[in-house]
Design a protein around this motif. Structure first.
Motif, PDB file in Angstrom:
ATOM      1  N   VAL A 117      -3.646  52.877  63.922  1.00 41.13           N
ATOM      2  CA  VAL A 117      -2.889  52.633  63.503  1.00 41.13           C
ATOM      3  C   VAL A 117      -3.421  51.787  62.246  1.00 41.13           C
ATOM      4  O   VAL A 117      -2.925  51.326  61.672  1.00 41.13           O
ATOM      5  N   GLU A 118      -4.375  50.805  62.941  1.00 37.96           N
ATOM      6  CA  GLU A 118      -5.455  50.321  61.936  1.00 37.96           C
ATOM      7  C   GLU A 118      -5.567  50.585  61.129  1.00 37.96           C
ATOM      8  O   GLU A 118      -5.871  50.393  59.890  1.00 37.96           O
ATOM      9  N   ALA A 119      -6.145  52.305  60.972  1.00 43.68           N
ATOM     10  CA  ALA A 119      -6.475  52.970  59.374  1.00 43.68           C
ATOM     11  C   ALA A 119      -5.167  53.488  58.965  1.00 43.68           C
ATOM     12  O   ALA A 119      -4.805  52.884  57.560  1.00 43.68           O
ATOM     13  N   MET A 120      -3.827  53.371  59.194  1.00 47.46           N
ATOM     14  CA  MET A 120      -2.546  53.795  58.545  1.00 47.46           C
ATOM     15  C   MET A 120      -2.026  51.966  57.772  1.00 47.46           C
ATOM     16  O   MET A 120      -1.073  52.159  56.697  1.00 47.46           O
TER      17      MET A 120
ATOM     18  N   LEU B 295       7.769  62.243  57.499  1.00 46.24           N
ATOM     19  CA  LEU B 295       7.139  61.522  57.745  1.00 46.24           C
ATOM     20  C   LEU B 295       6.475  59.625  58.168  1.00 46.24           C
ATOM     21  O   LEU B 295       6.556  59.714  59.075  1.00 46.24           O
ATOM     22  N   PRO B 296       7.573  58.994  57.066  1.00 41.76           N
ATOM     23  CA  PRO B 296       7.185  57.618  56.557  1.00 41.76           C
ATOM     24  C   PRO B 296       7.809  57.228  57.855  1.00 41.76           C
ATOM     25  O   PRO B 296       7.434  55.805  57.990  1.00 41.76           O
ATOM     26  N   ASN B 297       8.759  57.797  58.670  1.00 46.69           N
ATOM     27  CA  ASN B 297       9.662  56.918  59.547  1.00 46.69           C
ATOM     28  C   ASN B 297       8.727  56.868  61.064  1.00 46.69           C
ATOM     29  O   ASN B 297       9.309  56.025  62.311  1.00 46.69           O
ATOM     30  N   ILE B 298       8.100  58.032  60.983  1.00 49.93           N
ATOM     31  CA  ILE B 298       7.250  57.961  62.407  1.00 49.93           C
ATOM     32  C   ILE B 298       5.891  57.079  62.145  1.00 49.93           C
ATOM     33  O   ILE B 298       5.568  56.133  63.250  1.00 49.93           O
ATOM     34  N   ILE B 299       5.320  56.854  61.028  1.00 50.41           N
ATOM     35  CA  ILE B 299       4.327  55.932  60.389  1.00 50.41           C
ATOM     36  C   ILE B 299       5.626  54.729  61.053  1.00 50.41           C
ATOM     37  O   ILE B 299       4.385  53.604  61.091  1.00 50.41           O
ATOM     38  N   LYS B 300       6.622  54.134  60.203  1.00 54.92           N
ATOM     39  CA  LYS B 300       6.685  53.211  60.166  1.00 54.92           C
ATOM     40  C   LYS B 300       7.402  52.788  62.347  1.00 54.92           C
ATOM     41  O   LYS B 300       7.321  51.669  61.687  1.00 54.92           O
ATOM     42  N   ALA B 301       8.238  53.806  62.601  1.00 57.48           N
ATOM     43  CA  ALA B 301       7.701  53.341  63.388  1.00 57.48           C
ATOM     44  C   ALA B 301       6.499  52.797  64.540  1.00 57.48           C
ATOM     45  O   ALA B 301       6.986  51.913  65.686  1.00 57.48           O
ATOM     46  N   ARG B 302       5.354  53.527  64.360  1.00 52.56           N
ATOM     47  CA  ARG B 302       4.057  52.718  65.469  1.00 52.56           C
ATOM     48  C   ARG B 302       3.343  51.260  64.436  1.00 52.56           C
ATOM     49  O   ARG B 302       3.641  51.118  65.192  1.00 52.56           O
TER      50      ARG B 302
ATOM     51  N   ALA C 232     -12.459  49.851  82.471  1.00 53.65           N
ATOM     52  CA  ALA C 232     -11.379  49.257  81.259  1.00 53.65           C
ATOM     53  C   ALA C 232     -11.597  49.600  80.492  1.00 53.65           C
ATOM     54  O   ALA C 232     -12.926  49.583  79.462  1.00 53.65           O
ATOM     55  N   THR C 233     -10.543  49.851  79.067  1.00 57.36           N
ATOM     56  CA  THR C 233     -10.480  50.633  78.353  1.00 57.36           C
ATOM     57  C   THR C 233      -8.900  50.198  77.428  1.00 57.36           C
ATOM     58  O   THR C 233      -8.244  49.570  78.179  1.00 57.36           O
ATOM     59  N   ASP C 234      -9.791  49.034  76.261  1.00 54.55           N
ATOM     60  CA  ASP C 234      -8.489  48.927  75.380  1.00 54.55           C
ATOM     61  C   ASP C 234      -8.832  49.282  74.305  1.00 54.55           C
ATOM     62  O   ASP C 234      -9.835  49.773  73.263  1.00 54.55           O
ATOM     63  N   ASP C 235      -8.015  50.427  73.081  1.00 56.81           N
ATOM     64  CA  ASP C 235      -8.082  50.132  71.671  1.00 56.81           C
ATOM     65  C   ASP C 235      -7.919  48.922  70.819  1.00 56.81           C
ATOM     66  O   ASP C 235      -8.643  49.291  69.454  1.00 56.81           O
ATOM     67  N   TYR C 236      -8.053  47.653  71.424  1.00 56.30           N
ATOM     68  CA  TYR C 236      -8.571  46.359  70.527  1.00 56.30           C
ATOM     69  C   TYR C 236      -8.007  46.357  69.610  1.00 56.30           C
ATOM     70  O   TYR C 236      -8.252  45.554  68.711  1.00 56.30           O
ATOM     71  N   SER C 237      -7.320  46.150  69.623  1.00 50.41           N
ATOM     72  CA  SER C 237      -5.156  46.118  68.850  1.00 50.41           C
ATOM     73  C   SER C 237      -5.369  44.744  68.459  1.00 50.41           C
ATOM     74  O   SER C 237      -4.379  44.354  67.638  1.00 50.41           O
ATOM     75  N   TRP C 238      -5.934  44.127  69.647  1.00 58.71           N
ATOM     76  CA  TRP C 238      -5.698  42.405  70.585  1.00 58.71           C
ATOM     77  C   TRP C 238      -6.153  41.866  69.666  1.00 58.71           C
ATOM     78  O   TRP C 238      -6.939  40.534  69.876  1.00 58.71           O
ATOM     79  N   LYS C 239      -7.471  42.116  69.284  1.00 58.74           N
ATOM     80  CA  LYS C 239      -8.264  40.941  68.727  1.00 58.74           C
ATOM     81  C   LYS C 239      -8.463  40.105  68.018  1.00 58.74           C
ATOM     82  O   LYS C 239      -9.142  39.019  68.222  1.00 58.74           O
ATOM     83  N   HIS C 240      -7.615  39.871  67.598  1.00 61.85           N
ATOM     84  CA  HIS C 240      -7.146  39.018  66.916  1.00 61.85           C
ATOM     85  C   HIS C 240      -6.839  37.530  67.542  1.00 61.85           C
ATOM     86  O   HIS C 240      -6.820  36.933  67.791  1.00 61.85           O
ATOM     87  N   TYR C 241      -6.468  38.008  68.943  1.00 61.82           N
ATOM     88  CA  TYR C 241      -6.026  37.475  69.688  1.00 61.82           C
ATOM     89  C   TYR C 241      -6.795  37.516  71.341  1.00 61.82           C
ATOM     90  O   TYR C 241      -6.912  36.221  71.912  1.00 61.82           O
ATOM     91  N   ILE C 242      -7.674  38.051  71.392  1.00 61.15           N
ATOM     92  CA  ILE C 242      -8.342  38.143  72.984  1.00 61.15           C
ATOM     93  C   ILE C 242      -9.628  38.681  72.052  1.00 61.15           C
ATOM     94  O   ILE C 242      -9.712  39.081  71.710  1.00 61.15           O
ATOM     95  N   ASP C 243     -10.541  37.528  73.283  1.00 58.50           N
ATOM     96  CA  ASP C 243     -12.003  38.148  72.911  1.00 58.50           C
ATOM     97  C   ASP C 243     -12.288  39.330  73.937  1.00 58.50           C
ATOM     98  O   ASP C 243     -12.526  38.969  75.731  1.00 58.50           O
TER      99      ASP C 243
END
Length: 317
Positions: free
Chosen positions: A19-22, A81-88, A205-216
């Motif tokens: 998602v970060e790339a999109m 395709l934009p509808n799929i992108i916007k949903a994500r 433990a695994t995570d995509d790090y999408s909360w890197k602005h909130y979680i260390d």
């Protein structure tokens, strides 16, 4: 209108593009989603949040069907395709904005009184916001003396903390995992995995790090989205605590052949946690809401839930 290659479309539809790339590639769609999310500022009720999630989810499902049936026709791909992108984007941004759908987040100047703060620090944390397994007898005794109970979870929620795990719960989860290969997805700061490992259960433990602005994120939490982690580790037991509502990753758990048991810690409310569509479509698994395990989450709440998904035996299928 943007034009997309078939390769790009296939990767996006398969959730293989981060998602970060999109967000960087398609800023115009991000701005459109953010404008609608801005409505939440006018009304913090859960109906607004759910309406936004439902609209984007439905739109994405229709788009996916249209594109698939068209055989990746160029015009259809570019139109839908934009509808799929916007949903994500919508689901991701709701997660990032840390929107509380059940209660208003306290103002920044809201604090515990000294007594409440001291008790809760001793009961729930080792230091700072580092959680510890909670003693249920001690918690139940002292909880009655906490004056401002309602502000605890909204306050710690700003740090990505949505529940506390009792020692009794960790013991039960370890017993369920046994000696099987164990994986936690969307692990956040890895607290649950840390507790399980301390209890003698080997868990990754695994995570995509999408909360890197909130979680260390500590070093032991491996950066990997759920689908990648499931393929890499082929776990027999999977855990997820507080999965995002209508998330795009839990469905991959049920599609992973190695998984025998999936444990979800969350709520009974689809507006708050979990992909309930995936839960109800998991035909190869039984679904159980464990009242006994749910009661071992802290602080007490009728809304909290622990779900157990067990792969069906040949006789059950």
């Amino acid at each position: 209108m943007r034009k997309f290659t078939n390769e790009t479309a296939k990767k996006i539809m398969a959730n293989e593009t981060p998602v970060e790339a999109m967000l960087k590639q398609y800023p115009e769609y991000k701005d459109e989603v953010l404008r609608e999310l801005g409505e939440i500022k006018k009304n913090t009720g859960s109906n607004v949040v759910q309406a936004i999630i439902d609209r984007y989810t439905a739109s994405a499902k229709i788009a996916n069907t249209k594109i698939s049936k068209s055989g990746m026709n160029e015009a259809t791909v570019n139109a839908f395709l934009p509808n799929i992108i916007k949903a994500r984007f919508a689901i991701y941004l709701l997660e990032q904005l840390n929107i509380a759908v059940s209660a208003k987040t306290p103002d920044s100047n809201v604090r515990f009184n000294r007594w409440d703060g001291m008790l809760l620090q001793k009961l729930l944390f080792r230091k700072g916001f580092e959680r510890k397994p909670v003693s249920l007898p001690l918690f139940r005794f002292f909880w009655r003396f906490i004056k401002d109970k309602k502000i605890l979870m909204p306050l710690v929620g700003k740090k990505g903390i949505y529940c506390f795990y009792s020692k009794a719960l960790i013991k039960e989860l370890s017993a369920l995992a046994q000696d099987r290969k164990c994986l936690e997805i969307a692990a956040g700061d890895g607290t649950l995995t840390r507790f399980l490992n301390e209890a003698g259960t080997t868990c990754t433990a695994t995570d995509d790090y999408s909360w890197k602005h909130y979680i260390d994120y500590p070093a032991f939490v491996e950066k990997a989205d759920a689908k990648t982690a499931l393929v890499k580790y082929s776990p027999e037991v999977v855990l997820c605590s507080w999965p995002v509502p209508k998330n795009p990753y839990e469905k991959h758990v049920f599609r992973t052949d190695s998984v025998q048991l999936y444990i979800v810690i969350g709520t009974r409310n689809p507006l708050k946690t979990g992909d309930f569509d995936a839960y109800h479509d998991a035909g190869q698994f039984t679904m159980e809401l464990s009242e006994r395990l749910s009661a071992l989450l802290v602080p007490p709440s009728e809304d909290k839930a622990v779900y157990l998904f067990r792969r069906k035996t040949a006789a059950q299928q």
